[in-house]
Design a protein around this motif. Structure first.
Motif, PDB file in Angstrom:
ATOM      1  N   TYR A 192       0.669  -1.294   0.392  1.00 50.27           N
ATOM      2  CA  TYR A 192      -0.087   0.380   0.040  1.00 50.27           C
ATOM      3  C   TYR A 192       0.795   1.461   0.003  1.00 50.27           C
ATOM      4  O   TYR A 192       0.868   2.114  -0.863  1.00 50.27           O
ATOM      5  N   ALA A 193       2.219   0.740   1.057  1.00 44.14           N
ATOM      6  CA  ALA A 193       3.018   2.351   0.831  1.00 44.14           C
ATOM      7  C   ALA A 193       3.955   2.929  -0.863  1.00 44.14           C
ATOM      8  O   ALA A 193       3.806   3.954  -0.992  1.00 44.14           O
ATOM      9  N   SER A 194       3.435   1.550  -1.013  1.00 42.63           N
ATOM     10  CA  SER A 194       4.544   1.413  -2.676  1.00 42.63           C
ATOM     11  C   SER A 194       3.372   2.617  -3.815  1.00 42.63           C
ATOM     12  O   SER A 194       3.662   3.137  -4.610  1.00 42.63           O
ATOM     13  N   MET A 195       2.165   2.241  -3.810  1.00 45.45           N
ATOM     14  CA  MET A 195       1.942   3.381  -4.276  1.00 45.45           C
ATOM     15  C   MET A 195       1.422   4.736  -4.053  1.00 45.45           C
ATOM     16  O   MET A 195       1.389   6.033  -4.679  1.00 45.45           O
ATOM     17  N   GLY A 196       1.717   5.007  -2.742  1.00 46.65           N
ATOM     18  CA  GLY A 196       1.869   6.826  -2.250  1.00 46.65           C
ATOM     19  C   GLY A 196       3.067   7.611  -2.892  1.00 46.65           C
ATOM     20  O   GLY A 196       3.891   7.792  -3.473  1.00 46.65           O
ATOM     21  N   LEU A 197       4.274   6.145  -3.141  1.00 48.25           N
ATOM     22  CA  LEU A 197       5.858   6.129  -3.633  1.00 48.25           C
ATOM     23  C   LEU A 197       6.014   6.831  -4.369  1.00 48.25           C
ATOM     24  O   LEU A 197       6.368   7.335  -5.462  1.00 48.25           O
ATOM     25  N   SER A 198       4.706   6.175  -6.078  1.00 44.56           N
ATOM     26  CA  SER A 198       5.100   5.762  -6.713  1.00 44.56           C
ATOM     27  C   SER A 198       4.081   7.008  -7.577  1.00 44.56           C
ATOM     28  O   SER A 198       4.356   7.455  -8.277  1.00 44.56           O
ATOM     29  N   ARG A 199       2.796   7.679  -7.123  1.00 42.83           N
ATOM     30  CA  ARG A 199       2.484   8.731  -6.879  1.00 42.83           C
ATOM     31  C   ARG A 199       3.456  10.124  -6.584  1.00 42.83           C
ATOM     32  O   ARG A 199       3.635  10.768  -7.326  1.00 42.83           O
ATOM     33  N   GLY A 200       3.825   9.708  -5.811  1.00 43.17           N
ATOM     34  CA  GLY A 200       4.440  10.945  -5.630  1.00 43.17           C
ATOM     35  C   GLY A 200       5.736  11.139  -6.358  1.00 43.17           C
ATOM     36  O   GLY A 200       6.054  11.543  -7.094  1.00 43.17           O
ATOM     37  N   ALA A 201       6.925   9.963  -6.899  1.00 42.08           N
ATOM     38  CA  ALA A 201       7.762  10.140  -7.490  1.00 42.08           C
ATOM     39  C   ALA A 201       6.995  10.946  -8.688  1.00 42.08           C
ATOM     40  O   ALA A 201       7.961  11.077  -9.466  1.00 42.08           O
ATOM     41  N   SER A 202       6.026  10.650  -9.019  1.00 39.41           N
ATOM     42  CA  SER A 202       5.371  10.948 -10.440  1.00 39.41           C
ATOM     43  C   SER A 202       5.072  12.189 -10.675  1.00 39.41           C
ATOM     44  O   SER A 202       5.400  12.830 -11.282  1.00 39.41           O
ATOM     45  N   ALA A 203       4.567  12.679  -9.635  1.00 39.34           N
ATOM     46  CA  ALA A 203       4.194  14.302  -8.945  1.00 39.34           C
ATOM     47  C   ALA A 203       5.679  15.195  -8.969  1.00 39.34           C
ATOM     48  O   ALA A 203       5.618  16.153  -9.949  1.00 39.34           O
ATOM     49  N   LEU A 204       7.083  14.217  -8.744  1.00 39.55           N
ATOM     50  CA  LEU A 204       7.773  15.471  -8.538  1.00 39.55           C
ATOM     51  C   LEU A 204       8.465  15.513  -9.872  1.00 39.55           C
ATOM     52  O   LEU A 204       9.037  16.734 -10.251  1.00 39.55           O
ATOM     53  N   GLY A 205       8.178  14.191 -10.399  1.00 39.73           N
ATOM     54  CA  GLY A 205       8.456  13.920 -12.172  1.00 39.73           C
ATOM     55  C   GLY A 205       8.084  15.151 -12.852  1.00 39.73           C
ATOM     56  O   GLY A 205       8.489  16.335 -13.825  1.00 39.73           O
ATOM     57  N   ILE A 206       6.407  15.473 -12.551  1.00 42.52           N
ATOM     58  CA  ILE A 206       5.797  17.155 -13.246  1.00 42.52           C
ATOM     59  C   ILE A 206       6.227  17.695 -12.769  1.00 42.52           C
ATOM     60  O   ILE A 206       6.484  18.934 -13.834  1.00 42.52           O
ATOM     61  N   GLY A 207       6.427  18.368 -11.536  1.00 52.26           N
ATOM     62  CA  GLY A 207       7.274  19.588 -10.877  1.00 52.26           C
ATOM     63  C   GLY A 207       8.363  19.715 -11.320  1.00 52.26           C
ATOM     64  O   GLY A 207       8.204  21.160 -12.119  1.00 52.26           O
ATOM     65  N   LEU A 208       8.922  18.439 -11.521  1.00 50.46           N
ATOM     66  CA  LEU A 208      10.752  19.167 -12.303  1.00 50.46           C
ATOM     67  C   LEU A 208      10.043  19.605 -14.284  1.00 50.46           C
ATOM     68  O   LEU A 208      10.901  20.746 -14.584  1.00 50.46           O
ATOM     69  N   ALA A 209       9.727  18.685 -14.834  1.00 49.87           N
ATOM     70  CA  ALA A 209       9.075  18.746 -16.066  1.00 49.87           C
ATOM     71  C   ALA A 209       8.231  20.467 -16.551  1.00 49.87           C
ATOM     72  O   ALA A 209       8.368  21.219 -17.049  1.00 49.87           O
ATOM     73  N   LEU A 210       8.021  21.235 -14.896  1.00 48.60           N
ATOM     74  CA  LEU A 210       6.866  22.356 -14.977  1.00 48.60           C
ATOM     75  C   LEU A 210       7.978  23.070 -14.529  1.00 48.60           C
ATOM     76  O   LEU A 210       7.178  25.075 -14.178  1.00 48.60           O
ATOM     77  N   ALA A 211       9.027  22.895 -13.709  1.00 56.40           N
ATOM     78  CA  ALA A 211       9.872  23.931 -13.305  1.00 56.40           C
ATOM     79  C   ALA A 211       8.936  24.675 -11.730  1.00 56.40           C
ATOM     80  O   ALA A 211       9.295  25.968 -11.472  1.00 56.40           O
ATOM     81  N   GLU A 212       8.539  23.490 -11.666  1.00 56.65           N
ATOM     82  CA  GLU A 212       7.718  23.869  -9.835  1.00 56.65           C
ATOM     83  C   GLU A 212       9.146  23.718  -8.730  1.00 56.65           C
ATOM     84  O   GLU A 212       8.769  24.135  -7.403  1.00 56.65           O
ATOM     85  N   ILE A 213       9.333  22.579  -9.492  1.00 57.84           N
ATOM     86  CA  ILE A 213      10.325  21.601  -8.326  1.00 57.84           C
ATOM     87  C   ILE A 213      12.397  21.952  -9.087  1.00 57.84           C
ATOM     88  O   ILE A 213      12.073  21.318  -9.994  1.00 57.84           O
ATOM     89  N   ALA A 214      13.143  22.062  -8.252  1.00 57.05           N
ATOM     90  CA  ALA A 214      13.722  22.325  -8.463  1.00 57.05           C
ATOM     91  C   ALA A 214      14.782  20.830  -8.713  1.00 57.05           C
ATOM     92  O   ALA A 214      14.975  20.026  -7.622  1.00 57.05           O
ATOM     93  N   GLU A 215      15.813  20.247  -9.685  1.00 54.91           N
ATOM     94  CA  GLU A 215      16.001  18.887  -9.403  1.00 54.91           C
ATOM     95  C   GLU A 215      17.003  18.963  -8.952  1.00 54.91           C
ATOM     96  O   GLU A 215      17.473  17.643  -8.056  1.00 54.91           O
TER      97      GLU A 215
END
Length: 376
Positions: free
Chosen positions: A193-216
């Motif tokens: 179950y925790a893996s669902m949150g980690l997968s969603r979180g990694a995906s969201a951070l990837g979106i933030g990285l692509a949209l320049a909302e989060i620095a690499e």
């Protein structure tokens, strides 16, 4: 000139594709025009929610018969994002997105085409992940790359024109964990179950990285699922057992597209942030003095939102028990809460409210986007 078409159809059960079949039979949309399908199914939204793969199988079977492709080939070209959980009053439904090529407008004044923007959609897929890559930087980087490709497919050059990015991502099962161990690799967590949150979180951070909302430079494996201050205000990720890759759908307003549909977004600071929903509606020209009237509600093609209980157990200083309930999963509580607030604003319950908002908006909040039909 492309136009994005969007159709909302009810479902009677997870394998019900009669609404899709009726749209195709009526000529409203051709099967080859369909690029993505969002779905809300009445499962539990957890690891063992098999309503999601059931819905995917039904959609692939329906489209494969019409496209002359195998179900696997349909899955390779159409992004099928099934989000389990219709707690509270949320209504199971499908949102079907299509891209239609239409003749360009003739006789327009010079420069007007560049000024006009309409709803645009683009999709992209990552390669399949190895189990040990789920919830880690490999997933972050692959997602960022897929977002960039989806933006290009939509013809969106300015990241400010992106209003919502939906990702369907995988999760870990006991079998997948053991497969990785057999190759000598350790996974991010042994809690499926925790893996669902980690997968969603990694995906969201990837979106933030692509949209320049989060620095690499701010990202590494350790921040995934822990640094709640790192988030995207336009990311929505839903994890499921039915895939091992990320499927990415970018929605925005882009020049070069035509049609009456537009999208706007805001970020809900918590689960009862009605003003954020009203702000997105206002951006599209909807009246926001109370609940939308029925005729205005029908102009809303879709509401897309994330829901997550706050980690501190409080909503505006008052205690909630979502994280303490051993009978009902916290994300199920959150979907019902946000779904009720959104339904009160829109005046309808067929809304795409997805639970689990790790790195998708601030802690306890999340992005909300509205696709609406603009009146001439």
């Amino acid at each position: 000139m492309p136009e994005c078409l969007a159709f909302r159809v009810p479902t009677r059960h997870p394998a019900d594709v009669s609404g899709l079949d009726a749209l195709i039979a009526s000529g409203a949309v051709a099967p080859e025009e369909i690029v993505a399908v969002f779905g809300k199914t009445e499962g539990n939204g957890c690891v063992n929610d098999f309503t999601r793969p059931l819905a995917v199988m039904a959609l692939e079977a329906s489209l494969s018969a019409r496209l002359g492709l195998s179900p696997a080939e349909v899955g390779a070209r159409v992004a099928l994002v099934m989000s389990g959980g219709t707690e509270g009053g949320l209504s199971p439904h499908l949102l079907i997105l299509a891209r239609r090529e239409t003749p360009g407008a003739e006789g327009r004044a010079e420069g007007k085409a560049e000024e006009s923007k309409a709803l645009a959609v683009g999709t992209a897929f990552t390669d399949d992940f190895l189990p040990e890559e789920i919830g880690r930087m490999a997933q972050v980087r692959a997602t960022a790359s897929a977002v960039e490709r989806a933006m290009a497919a939509a013809g969106i050059a300015d990241i400010a024109d992106v209003h919502f990015v939906q990702v369907k991502c995988p999760l870990l099962t006991s079998a997948r964990i053991q497969e990785a161990a057999g190759r000598g690799h350790e996974v991010a967590t042994h809690d499926t179950y925790a893996s669902m949150g980690l997968s969603r979180g990694a995906s969201a951070l990837g979106i933030g990285l692509a949209l320049a909302e989060i620095a690499e430079s701010a990202l590494d494996d350790a921040v995934i699922g822990t640094r709640t201050d790192l988030y995207s205000g336009r990311a929505s990720a839903s994890a499921g057992i039915e895939l091992m890759r990320n499927e990415v759908i970018v929605l925005g307003n882009a020049p070069g597209w035509r049609g009456p549909l537009r999208i706007a977004h805001r970020v809900m600071r918590d689960g009862i942030d009605l003003s954020a929903i009203q702000g997105a509606l206002s951006d599209l020209g909807f009246p926001v003095a109370g609940q939308l009237a029925p005729d205005q509600a029908e102009r809303v093609v879709a509401l897309l939102a994330k829901a997550e209980p706050s980690g501190d157990g409080l909503i505006r200083g008052r205690r909630h028990i979502m994280n303490d309930d051993s009978d009902i999963n916290a994300t199920r509580h959150a979907r019902a809460l946000v779904g009720g607030v959104a339904a009160a604003a829109i005046g309808r319950t067929d809304l795409f409210v997805s639970g689990g908002a790790e790195h998708q908006g601030p802690d306890g909040g999340g992005p909300v986007a509205v696709i609406g039909r603009i009146q001439a």
